[in-house]
Design an enzyme around this catalytic site. Structure first.
Site, PDB file in Angstrom:
ATOM      1  N   GLU A 103       0.591  -1.433   0.249  1.00 19.67           N
ATOM      2  CA  GLU A 103       0.248   0.241  -0.198  1.00 19.67           C
ATOM      3  C   GLU A 103       0.792   1.071  -0.367  1.00 19.67           C
ATOM      4  OE1 GLU A 103      -2.114  -0.313   3.949  1.00 19.67           O
ATOM      5  OE2 GLU A 103      -3.957  -1.203   2.415  1.00 19.67           O
ATOM      6  N   ILE A 104       0.621   2.279  -0.603  1.00 19.47           N
ATOM      7  CA  ILE A 104       0.983   3.408  -0.693  1.00 19.47           C
ATOM      8  C   ILE A 104      -0.365   4.618  -0.253  1.00 19.47           C
ATOM      9  CG2 ILE A 104       2.549   6.041  -1.404  1.00 19.47           C
ATOM     10  CD1 ILE A 104       3.492   3.152  -3.229  1.00 19.47           C
TER      11      ILE A 104
END
Ligand SMILES: Nc1nc2c(ncn2[C@@H]2O[C@H](COP(=O)(O)OP(=O)(O)OP(=O)(O)O)[C@@H](O)[C@H]2O)c(=O)[nH]1
Ligand SMILES: [Mg+2]
Length: 428
Positions: free
Chosen positions: A315-316
């Site tokens: 995830e960013i």
């Protein structure tokens, strides 16, 4: 006696001096050696060309013509044009990006939840992330653990990360049963799931981990300093160079959440997640965004969940979104309903449903160019040219994007995005 010893010592010193003088005078100029090596190859070019069946008697390119020896000071980077013309190794120099990228940095960090025993698996991941991205950007890395990190974990990870490293212990009340949870009921569920062989169905620690990743990591004191995070798990791989600042990309393009792989969740682990979600929507209709991605998670306008989710081991995202009122109200609803313990809700469907419903659809980004592996799935960017240009080493036949269990094609449809050229050929 003493006189004889002195005499022998003089002879030995004189002999040593003779050897040194001989050694200095017999060492030839290294350029002469290089020249003779070239001559040696030339003199053997006949036997080398004998193995080529495409051009009878033709010498190997470059070996036939008179060329000066390779000047020593040019090193290996500047090849003589004779070698540039060949299609054998060494290849033409193919520039690497600069060691450190210029420009400002975002207020961002990598974040990893791990046990001390994960040290070598996370070391592998860090090396991948550093080589492909962070050696150019030097972002910090926060490590979180429900126990104290030991010296070995800290030493190994600090040595690998190019930015600052920070180590946090998780407060007990973020990694234990809330008071309203009936622990006998939770234990019975685990027994049933063990019988049914649901993956991690009988694990208590896995449940605490999922609850922590769903509702707490972004509130850890060490994380409060940052606005952006990139989650990294043990034993992941990155297959392509990332030559731009992904955090800056998120900020400049008004993105709040991102993914690389999406898929359908195991139904047995989340039977009532959508019921809880609907309770939150009824209580907080104002927190449901206009122009959201409801179509990504529901095929009937919100009556039921279709089980599509973004795989949250990558995830960013934006930490302020997770720390905001809407996400906190959503998490509190889920936590009160108890599905982290009475079922086995994963943080992936929780983050995904939240992102799909409380963000505008343009705020979710698919990082096609971040090529990624976490057992057992691979995201390998579609398109030969892209993979070559970014020095990718993934096998396109392992790309999961267009597989029937992936939800990525649905994401493209929901967002009216054109499918990448050649996706059909890479459908498996
Ligand atoms: N400190 C701590 N970290 C944990 C614990 N369980 C899992 N983690 C971490 O939480 C993240 C997710 O756990 P994983 O075991 O990778 O779960 P998963 O990705 O669903 O399953 P795998 O296929 O095994 O990778 C990883 O970063 C783990 O290192 C735990 O009990 N304590
Ligand atoms: Mg994992």
């Amino acid at each position: 006696m003493a006189g004889t010893q002195r005499y022998i010592r003089y002879i030995l010193i004189a002999f040593l001096c003779l050897i040194i003088v001989y050694f200095i005078s017999s060492t030839s100029d290294p350029r002469d050696q290089l020249q003779s090596a070239t001559d040696y190859i030339k003199s053997h070019s006949g036997s080398l060309t004998a193995h080529r069946d495409d051009e009878d008697e033709a010498p190997l390119p470059g070996l036939d013509d008179e060329r000066p020896p390779i000047p020593l000071e040019t090193g290996a980077r500047t090849l003589p044009s004779a070698l540039e013309d060949t299609d054998t190794t060494p290849n033409k120099p193919n520039e690497l990006p600069p060691a450190v990228a210029s420009g400002e940095r975002m207020n961002a960090t990598f974040v990893t939840l791990a046990r001390n025993s994960d040290v070598w698996e996370i070391a592998e991941s860090i090396r991948q992330v550093e080589d492909r991205f962070n050696r150019k950007y030097n972002y910090d890395w926060v490590f979180l653990n429900d126990n104290e990190f030991d010296e070995q974990f800290k030493r190994v990870t600090t040595a690998l990360v190019s930015g600052k490293t920070k180590y946090g212990t998780i407060p007990k009340d973020h990694w234990s049963y809330p008071e309203w949870i009936d622990q006998d009921k939770a234990a019975k569920v685990r027994d049933e799931m063990r019988e049914k062989k649901v993956i991690y169905g009988d694990s208590v620690s896995y449940r605490h981990m999922c609850r922590y990743e769903s509702g707490f990591f972004f509130r850890h004191p060490l994380m409060l300093d940052y606005e952006w995070y990139w989650r990294v798990e043990p034993s992941i791989k990155l297959f392509c160079d990332i030559n731009y600042d992904t955090f800056k990309f998120m900020a400049e393009n008004k993105k709040k959440y991102s993914f690389v792989i999406s898929l359908y969740e195991y139904v047995e682990t989340i039977p009532t997640l959508w019921d809880s979600t609907k309770r939150w929507m009824e209580k907080h209709p104002d927190q449901v965004a206009e122009g959201n991605s409801m179509k990504f998670v529901s095929d009937d306008g919100g009556k039921t969940y279709n089980h599509c989710h973004f795989w949250s081991n990558f995830e960013i995202g934006n930490l302020n979104w997770l720390r905001g009122q809407a996400y906190m109200d959503y998490f509190d609803q889920l936590d009160k309903d108890g599905g982290f313990f009475y079922e086995r809700w994963g943080d992936a469907p929780v983050h995904s449903v939240a992102a799909a419903l409380m963000l505008k659809k343009e705020e979710i980004h698919f990082f096609n160019d971040i090529s990624y592996y976490h057992v057992p799935f691979t995201h390998c960017p579609t398109g030969d040219d892209f993979r070559m240009d970014h020095k990718c080493h993934c096998n396109p036949s392992e790309n999961f994007d267009w597989n029937g269990y992936s939800c990525t094609k649905r994401f493209f449809e929901v967002n009216d995005m054109e499918l990448p050229k050649g996706w059909q050929q890479e459908q498996h």
